[in-house]
Design a protein around this motif. Sequence first.
Motif, mmCIF file in Angstrom:
data_model
loop_
_atom_site.group_PDB
_atom_site.id
_atom_site.type_symbol
_atom_site.label_atom_id
_atom_site.label_comp_id
_atom_site.label_asym_id
_atom_site.label_seq_id
_atom_site.Cartn_x
_atom_site.Cartn_y
_atom_site.Cartn_z
ATOM 1 N N UNK A 488 -5.358 33.490 9.656
ATOM 2 C CA UNK A 488 -5.323 33.481 8.197
ATOM 3 C C UNK A 488 -6.554 32.762 7.641
ATOM 4 N N UNK A 489 -6.846 31.605 8.244
ATOM 5 C CA UNK A 489 -7.972 30.794 7.760
ATOM 6 C C UNK A 489 -9.300 31.527 7.979
ATOM 7 N N UNK A 490 -9.395 32.212 9.129
ATOM 8 C CA UNK A 490 -10.639 32.925 9.429
ATOM 9 C C UNK A 490 -10.857 34.065 8.439
ATOM 10 N N UNK A 491 -9.770 34.739 8.091
ATOM 11 C CA UNK A 491 -9.901 35.829 7.118
ATOM 12 C C UNK A 491 -10.428 35.297 5.785
ATOM 13 N N UNK A 492 -9.905 34.140 5.391
ATOM 14 C CA UNK A 492 -10.382 33.555 4.136
ATOM 15 C C UNK A 492 -11.843 33.129 4.263
ATOM 16 N N UNK A 493 -12.201 32.625 5.445
ATOM 17 C CA UNK A 493 -13.570 32.156 5.696
ATOM 18 C C UNK A 493 -14.574 33.311 5.558
ATOM 19 N N UNK A 494 -14.140 34.517 5.993
ATOM 20 C CA UNK A 494 -15.030 35.678 5.916
ATOM 21 C C UNK A 494 -15.027 36.260 4.502
ATOM 22 N N UNK A 506 -23.903 32.636 3.543
ATOM 23 C CA UNK A 506 -23.117 33.773 4.032
ATOM 24 C C UNK A 506 -22.580 34.590 2.851
ATOM 25 N N UNK A 507 -22.734 35.920 2.915
ATOM 26 C CA UNK A 507 -22.270 36.745 1.807
ATOM 27 C C UNK A 507 -20.756 36.655 1.631
ATOM 28 N N UNK A 508 -20.290 36.933 0.437
ATOM 29 C CA UNK A 508 -18.853 36.992 0.175
ATOM 30 C C UNK A 508 -18.390 38.384 0.579
ATOM 31 N N UNK A 509 -17.891 38.499 1.827
ATOM 32 C CA UNK A 509 -17.580 39.834 2.351
ATOM 33 C C UNK A 509 -16.373 40.461 1.676
ATOM 34 N N UNK A 510 -15.564 39.610 1.014
ATOM 35 C CA UNK A 510 -14.445 40.154 0.244
ATOM 36 C C UNK A 510 -14.904 41.148 -0.806
ATOM 37 N N UNK A 511 -16.168 41.023 -1.228
ATOM 38 C CA UNK A 511 -16.697 41.941 -2.240
ATOM 39 C C UNK A 511 -17.093 43.297 -1.660
ATOM 40 N N UNK A 512 -17.450 43.319 -0.398
ATOM 41 C CA UNK A 512 -18.005 44.559 0.152
ATOM 42 C C UNK A 512 -17.119 45.209 1.206
ATOM 43 N N UNK A 513 -16.200 44.448 1.794
ATOM 44 C CA UNK A 513 -15.351 45.030 2.842
ATOM 45 C C UNK A 513 -13.902 45.080 2.381
ATOM 46 N N UNK A 514 -13.146 46.020 2.913
ATOM 47 C CA UNK A 514 -11.724 46.091 2.622
ATOM 48 C C UNK A 514 -11.002 44.954 3.335
ATOM 49 N N UNK A 515 -9.833 44.575 2.802
ATOM 50 C CA UNK A 515 -9.035 43.510 3.416
ATOM 51 C C UNK A 515 -8.705 43.838 4.868
ATOM 52 N N UNK A 516 -8.373 45.132 5.125
ATOM 53 C CA UNK A 516 -8.012 45.516 6.506
ATOM 54 C C UNK A 516 -9.210 45.365 7.433
ATOM 55 N N UNK A 517 -10.381 45.632 6.882
ATOM 56 C CA UNK A 517 -11.585 45.507 7.714
ATOM 57 C C UNK A 517 -11.829 44.050 8.088
ATOM 58 N N UNK A 518 -11.675 43.158 7.096
ATOM 59 C CA UNK A 518 -11.863 41.725 7.372
ATOM 60 C C UNK A 518 -10.810 41.248 8.367
#
Lengths: 528, 153
Positions: A488-494, A506-518
Amino acid sequence: MKGPIDRLADWLDDRLGHRAILHTLLDEKLPPGTAWAFTLGSVLLFALTVQIITGVTLGLFYAPTPDHAWDSVRYISTQVTGGAFLRGLHHWGSTVIVVAAILHLARVVLFGSYKKPREANWIVGLLLLQVILAFGLTGYLLPWDQRAYWATTVTISIAKLTPVAGDFLAALMRGGAEIGALTLTRWYAVHVLVLPALLVGLTIAHLYLMRRHHISGPVTPKAGTSESFFPHQAARDLTMAIIVGTLLAVLAWKVAPTLEAPADPTSSSYIPRPEWYFLGLFQLLKYFPGKLEVIGALVVPGAVMTLLALLPWLDRGPSRRWKDRPIVLSAFAGGLAAAVALTVMGALDKPASAVTDGQWSLQETGGALMIANDQRCARCHSETSSVAGPIVAGAIRKSDNWIASHIADPEVIAPGVRRPPQTNEQANKAMLAAITRLRLGPAPAVAEADATAITLVTRECLTCHTIDGAGGKGGPVLRNIASKYDLEKLQRRISDPTQFKADTEMPIFGDTLYTEEIEAIAKWLIKK
Amino acid sequence: MGGDRRSFLTRFVVAGGALIGAGLAGLVGLVAAPKKSRAGGAWRTAIQPGNTPSSFPYTAVLTERHEDGWYQTTRQTVVFIDQQGGELTAMSATCTHLGCHVRWEAGADHFKCPCHGGVYDRAGNVVSGPPPRPLEKIPVRRNPQTSAIEVEV
């Protein structure tokens, strides 16, 4: 009363006179004691015949152009029924011929068979040896793979060392300004037209001179009745042919000749090595650096050939017995031992292979997954596409530079004409790395659960992070993730690194990747 | 004794030589045997959806990737698509005489072969000249999903 076959033979003989010809060819009386040592010439004749037959058959498929030579050789090896075996016979046949020729030459020296009146045949034999070596040299350019291209580059550079005429000789061998289409057609014509004509002519001369002066026979003439060639010596010759032919077939069957990546004149990592029978010369060159190189390349081999050619005049005594010729025999044995030693040393002195092998790296695996699944590739590279065929491991023939440009901008089919658009550099690098591996063989299977993660990690993370020894240096090395983060923590970290470190790059990957991808990335990183 | 040995060796040499020769001939025959012709065709788009031709019969040129041994190339196939009374038909453009490509001559309302003057009517039947058979019919359909007109070649 004669049967119909005998009557037909009589009828033909009246017209053709073939019995007299066969009698002349087959019924020569051989000196008593002629035995197995005298079968080597027949072994050569047999192997050369096999070489001509397999060569003509390969010629049904081969195309001597830089665009198609490699494709056509690959086609023979992979698509034609019996083609790999045929190519194996032709490839190993050259080895058998070189070995048999050296043994035949050694037999002639040991038995003193070059002595008066057989000097002319000795010279013809040495010319045949040159023809055989020239066959080997011209033959391995023809597949137009990396080995072919670079070995020929070396050969032509050596020719350039020749005093006075060097540049002219090199240009003559190249055909054009560089090694390319004009070189290939030239070497092809020499290999399939010029050398076979010389081989047949010189072989006829060799056999004619052998018959004119007869077989030399044992060193000390033996008592006893003489046998005719047929069937006694012919049976020994045939036995040897069966042994050699079986050996050749097993080699062709079990050890397929290699076909490396297609010739790439822009390649900087390829380390060329010659065919084994030139390894001795290859090794010799290493002892003559700089300006002395011409000594190793031309003076020493030239001197050896000259000494051999002069042997009948240097060793003039009438006796062929070993005890009467200690100097000649020990010099020959010494020379042969030196040649063997150089060959063995050349074979052992292997540079670290430039070709990667073993496990596929993360980057290579990720690249292969992108190639297999990414619509960018699959859109055109498919069975049903009218634009381009599927990407098949082992069948990639474009150079690395071409592929790098093509991956960056697939519509570029003439790289260098215009600048490619900006694309994800890591993804392109990974696909290029994968292509290099795909030249050699297929990619390993990846569990479906990991495929998405590996693709994404390769494309996104490796830009800054190093994983398994490959990747960028901008961010920390990623290892032992599970010891620092739970899922859970790692997902938030990414998703949003700024939550953890406000000034992070580090880019905010939440903006560019889907939740399932992260989630897939995080799961995979923790599992590692 | 000597005669026995001689005749044994003679048979050995003849049989062994024949065996080697047969082996090599067999290998050459295996490798040189011509490739079988390709398997059945696939449905290929002759007319894209929405590109209905202004007049029939329409000459469609199909381009497909073609593997010719080691040579990768594209091959073009010419077919005639006709639509009369709502019914689609397709025919090969290859003359059944000696394989030239026939052409539609709108004014004369027939197909004519430029090589030896063979003439076919709109349905592909021989009207005059040397062709032995009508033009070959080709399966044709309107793709239910895309409404492209496809032929099986």
